[in-house]
Design a protein around this motif. Structure first.
Motif, PDB file in Angstrom:
ATOM      1  N   GLN A  13       0.857  -1.186   0.000  1.00  0.00           N
ATOM      2  CA  GLN A  13       0.000   0.000   0.000  1.00  0.00           C
ATOM      3  C   GLN A  13       0.894   1.238   0.000  1.00  0.00           C
ATOM      4  O   GLN A  13       1.914   1.274   0.678  1.00  0.00           O
ATOM      5  N   VAL A  14       0.521   2.252  -0.753  1.00  0.00           N
ATOM      6  CA  VAL A  14       1.288   3.491  -0.808  1.00  0.00           C
ATOM      7  C   VAL A  14       0.846   4.391   0.346  1.00  0.00           C
ATOM      8  O   VAL A  14      -0.342   4.666   0.506  1.00  0.00           O
ATOM      9  N   ASP A  15       1.805   4.820   1.131  1.00  0.00           N
ATOM     10  CA  ASP A  15       1.529   5.782   2.206  1.00  0.00           C
ATOM     11  C   ASP A  15       1.988   7.142   1.697  1.00  0.00           C
ATOM     12  O   ASP A  15       3.076   7.615   2.001  1.00  0.00           O
ATOM     13  N   MET A  16       1.140   7.756   0.855  1.00  0.00           N
ATOM     14  CA  MET A  16       1.495   8.994   0.167  1.00  0.00           C
ATOM     15  C   MET A  16       0.684  10.159   0.729  1.00  0.00           C
ATOM     16  O   MET A  16      -0.526  10.046   0.898  1.00  0.00           O
ATOM     17  N   HIS A  17       1.375  11.236   0.967  1.00  0.00           N
ATOM     18  CA  HIS A  17       0.739  12.446   1.471  1.00  0.00           C
ATOM     19  C   HIS A  17       1.044  13.584   0.507  1.00  0.00           C
ATOM     20  O   HIS A  17       2.203  13.904   0.260  1.00  0.00           O
ATOM     21  N   VAL A  18      -0.011  14.182  -0.027  1.00  0.00           N
ATOM     22  CA  VAL A  18       0.112  15.278  -0.980  1.00  0.00           C
ATOM     23  C   VAL A  18       0.196  16.586  -0.197  1.00  0.00           C
ATOM     24  O   VAL A  18      -0.540  16.781   0.776  1.00  0.00           O
ATOM     25  N   ARG A  19       1.097  17.482  -0.638  1.00  0.00           N
ATOM     26  CA  ARG A  19       1.186  18.784   0.021  1.00  0.00           C
ATOM     27  C   ARG A  19      -0.159  19.495  -0.060  1.00  0.00           C
ATOM     28  O   ARG A  19      -0.876  19.396  -1.054  1.00  0.00           O
ATOM     29  N   VAL A  20      -0.489  20.221   0.978  1.00  0.00           N
ATOM     30  CA  VAL A  20      -1.792  20.893   1.068  1.00  0.00           C
ATOM     31  C   VAL A  20      -2.008  21.845  -0.107  1.00  0.00           C
ATOM     32  O   VAL A  20      -3.099  21.896  -0.679  1.00  0.00           O
ATOM     33  N   GLU A  21      -0.974  22.575  -0.517  1.00  0.00           N
ATOM     34  CA  GLU A  21      -1.119  23.530  -1.627  1.00  0.00           C
ATOM     35  C   GLU A  21      -1.477  22.815  -2.929  1.00  0.00           C
ATOM     36  O   GLU A  21      -2.265  23.310  -3.730  1.00  0.00           O
ATOM     37  N   ILE A  22      -0.875  21.671  -3.145  1.00  0.00           N
ATOM     38  CA  ILE A  22      -1.140  20.919  -4.369  1.00  0.00           C
ATOM     39  C   ILE A  22      -2.539  20.319  -4.327  1.00  0.00           C
ATOM     40  O   ILE A  22      -3.262  20.354  -5.315  1.00  0.00           O
ATOM     41  N   ASP A  23      -2.931  19.794  -3.190  1.00  0.00           N
ATOM     42  CA  ASP A  23      -4.283  19.270  -3.040  1.00  0.00           C
ATOM     43  C   ASP A  23      -5.313  20.374  -3.297  1.00  0.00           C
ATOM     44  O   ASP A  23      -6.306  20.155  -3.982  1.00  0.00           O
ATOM     45  N   LEU A  24      -5.058  21.570  -2.776  1.00  0.00           N
ATOM     46  CA  LEU A  24      -5.962  22.706  -3.000  1.00  0.00           C
ATOM     47  C   LEU A  24      -6.034  23.057  -4.481  1.00  0.00           C
ATOM     48  O   LEU A  24      -7.123  23.240  -5.034  1.00  0.00           O
ATOM     49  N   ALA A  25      -4.876  23.116  -5.155  1.00  0.00           N
ATOM     50  CA  ALA A  25      -4.862  23.453  -6.580  1.00  0.00           C
ATOM     51  C   ALA A  25      -5.623  22.412  -7.394  1.00  0.00           C
ATOM     52  O   ALA A  25      -6.422  22.758  -8.273  1.00  0.00           O
ATOM     53  N   LEU A  26      -5.407  21.132  -7.118  1.00  0.00           N
ATOM     54  CA  LEU A  26      -6.105  20.080  -7.853  1.00  0.00           C
ATOM     55  C   LEU A  26      -7.605  20.103  -7.579  1.00  0.00           C
ATOM     56  O   LEU A  26      -8.421  19.873  -8.473  1.00  0.00           O
ATOM     57  N   THR A  27      -7.973  20.392  -6.341  1.00  0.00           N
ATOM     58  CA  THR A  27      -9.396  20.486  -5.994  1.00  0.00           C
ATOM     59  C   THR A  27     -10.040  21.664  -6.710  1.00  0.00           C
ATOM     60  O   THR A  27     -11.125  21.536  -7.286  1.00  0.00           O
ATOM     61  N   LEU A  28      -9.367  22.815  -6.705  1.00  0.00           N
ATOM     62  CA  LEU A  28      -9.917  23.989  -7.395  1.00  0.00           C
ATOM     63  C   LEU A  28      -9.993  23.758  -8.898  1.00  0.00           C
ATOM     64  O   LEU A  28     -10.931  24.220  -9.554  1.00  0.00           O
ATOM     65  N   ARG A  29      -9.034  23.063  -9.445  1.00  0.00           N
ATOM     66  CA  ARG A  29      -9.066  22.770 -10.881  1.00  0.00           C
ATOM     67  C   ARG A  29     -10.228  21.845 -11.214  1.00  0.00           C
ATOM     68  O   ARG A  29     -10.935  22.034 -12.199  1.00  0.00           O
ATOM     69  N   ARG A  30     -10.454  20.845 -10.388  1.00  0.00           N
ATOM     70  CA  ARG A  30     -11.502  19.849 -10.629  1.00  0.00           C
ATOM     71  C   ARG A  30     -12.907  20.404 -10.406  1.00  0.00           C
ATOM     72  O   ARG A  30     -13.862  19.963 -11.034  1.00  0.00           O
ATOM     73  N   THR A  31     -13.070  21.378  -9.506  1.00  0.00           N
ATOM     74  CA  THR A  31     -14.410  21.825  -9.117  1.00  0.00           C
ATOM     75  C   THR A  31     -14.834  23.161  -9.724  1.00  0.00           C
ATOM     76  O   THR A  31     -15.873  23.696  -9.355  1.00  0.00           O
ATOM     77  N   ALA A  32     -14.063  23.682 -10.650  1.00  0.00           N
ATOM     78  CA  ALA A  32     -14.399  24.981 -11.259  1.00  0.00           C
ATOM     79  C   ALA A  32     -15.712  24.899 -12.034  1.00  0.00           C
ATOM     80  O   ALA A  32     -16.039  23.874 -12.642  1.00  0.00           O
ATOM     81  N   ASP A  33     -16.458  26.006 -12.006  1.00  0.00           N
ATOM     82  CA  ASP A  33     -17.706  26.079 -12.766  1.00  0.00           C
ATOM     83  C   ASP A  33     -17.435  26.172 -14.266  1.00  0.00           C
ATOM     84  O   ASP A  33     -18.145  25.593 -15.078  1.00  0.00           O
ATOM     85  N   ARG A  34     -16.407  26.953 -14.618  1.00  0.00           N
ATOM     86  CA  ARG A  34     -16.047  27.173 -16.018  1.00  0.00           C
ATOM     87  C   ARG A  34     -14.533  27.234 -16.131  1.00  0.00           C
ATOM     88  O   ARG A  34     -13.840  27.468 -15.159  1.00  0.00           O
ATOM     89  N   ALA A  35     -14.031  27.061 -17.364  1.00  0.00           N
ATOM     90  CA  ALA A  35     -12.591  27.169 -17.594  1.00  0.00           C
ATOM     91  C   ALA A  35     -12.345  27.815 -18.951  1.00  0.00           C
ATOM     92  O   ALA A  35     -13.095  27.591 -19.907  1.00  0.00           O
ATOM     93  N   LEU A  36     -11.316  28.628 -19.001  1.00  0.00           N
ATOM     94  CA  LEU A  36     -10.882  29.265 -20.234  1.00  0.00           C
ATOM     95  C   LEU A  36      -9.542  28.642 -20.598  1.00  0.00           C
ATOM     96  O   LEU A  36      -8.637  28.572 -19.758  1.00  0.00           O
ATOM     97  N   ALA A  37      -9.404  28.151 -21.835  1.00  0.00           N
ATOM     98  CA  ALA A  37      -8.170  27.490 -22.271  1.00  0.00           C
ATOM     99  C   ALA A  37      -7.446  28.360 -23.287  1.00  0.00           C
ATOM    100  O   ALA A  37      -8.071  28.959 -24.163  1.00  0.00           O
ATOM    101  N   ILE A  38      -6.112  28.404 -23.166  1.00  0.00           N
ATOM    102  CA  ILE A  38      -5.284  29.202 -24.060  1.00  0.00           C
ATOM    103  C   ILE A  38      -4.111  28.340 -24.500  1.00  0.00           C
ATOM    104  O   ILE A  38      -3.497  27.641 -23.691  1.00  0.00           O
TER     105      ILE A  38
END
Length: 156
Positions: free
Chosen positions: A84-109
């Motif tokens: 089993q992997v005992d992996m802990h993601v840094r809080v900042e990265i978890d926040l960024a991934l959560t915000l990326r996944r839960t956005a209402d809309r996204a603009l791509a460039i």
């Protein structure tokens, strides 16, 4: 907060969100081609294990994640029973991934240059909460949390 992930949680992130495929300059496969080659699903199990291990080592070396049982996992690569992997993601990265996944809309460039393609995304939650993601030509993801788009547009 306990940020445990299993290998099944990591695999989709590596295959879908690790930046442009090397040599293609594309972030996503062209229409009609679901899996660009080499894709994790097209590799045999040994290749896939080594690719995921290399990606995981890269994340560890950049201190994006912490593996608390790294010796045990390293032994698995050389034939030891599964672990089993005992992996802990840094809080900042978890926040960024959560915000990326839960956005209402996204603009791509997409930006083309002599060195390749770079990408930018603005993940919009509200008028005063934006996650700006830049992906360099080398595949590095850079995140900025912004209160408005006015000053961020020039950085993309």
């Amino acid at each position: 907060m306990d940020m445990r992930n299993t290998p099944s949680d990591v695999e989709p992130l590596l295959s879908q969100h690790d930046g442009p495929a090397r040599g293609t300059g594309r972030l996503y496969p062209p229409p009609g081609q679901e899996n660009p080659k080499p894709h994790l699903s097209a590799m045999d199990s040994q290749q896939r294990e080594w690719v995921l291990a290399t990606a995981l080592r890269s994340l560890v070396s950049r201190e994006a994640v912490e593996i608390r049982n790294i010796e045990e996992l390293n032994a698995v690569l050389y034939g030891a029973p599964e672990a089993q992997v005992d992996m802990h993601v840094r809080v900042e990265i978890d926040l960024a991934l959560t915000l990326r996944r839960t956005a209402d809309r996204a603009l791509a460039i997409k930006q083309q240059s002599a060195v390749g393609s770079a990408f930018g995304y603005v993940h919009i939650h509200a008028t005063d909460l934006l996650l700006v993601e830049r992906i360099t030509t080398g595949g590095m993801h850079l995140f900025t949390l912004a209160g408005n788009l006015a000053g961020q547009a020039r950085g993309l």
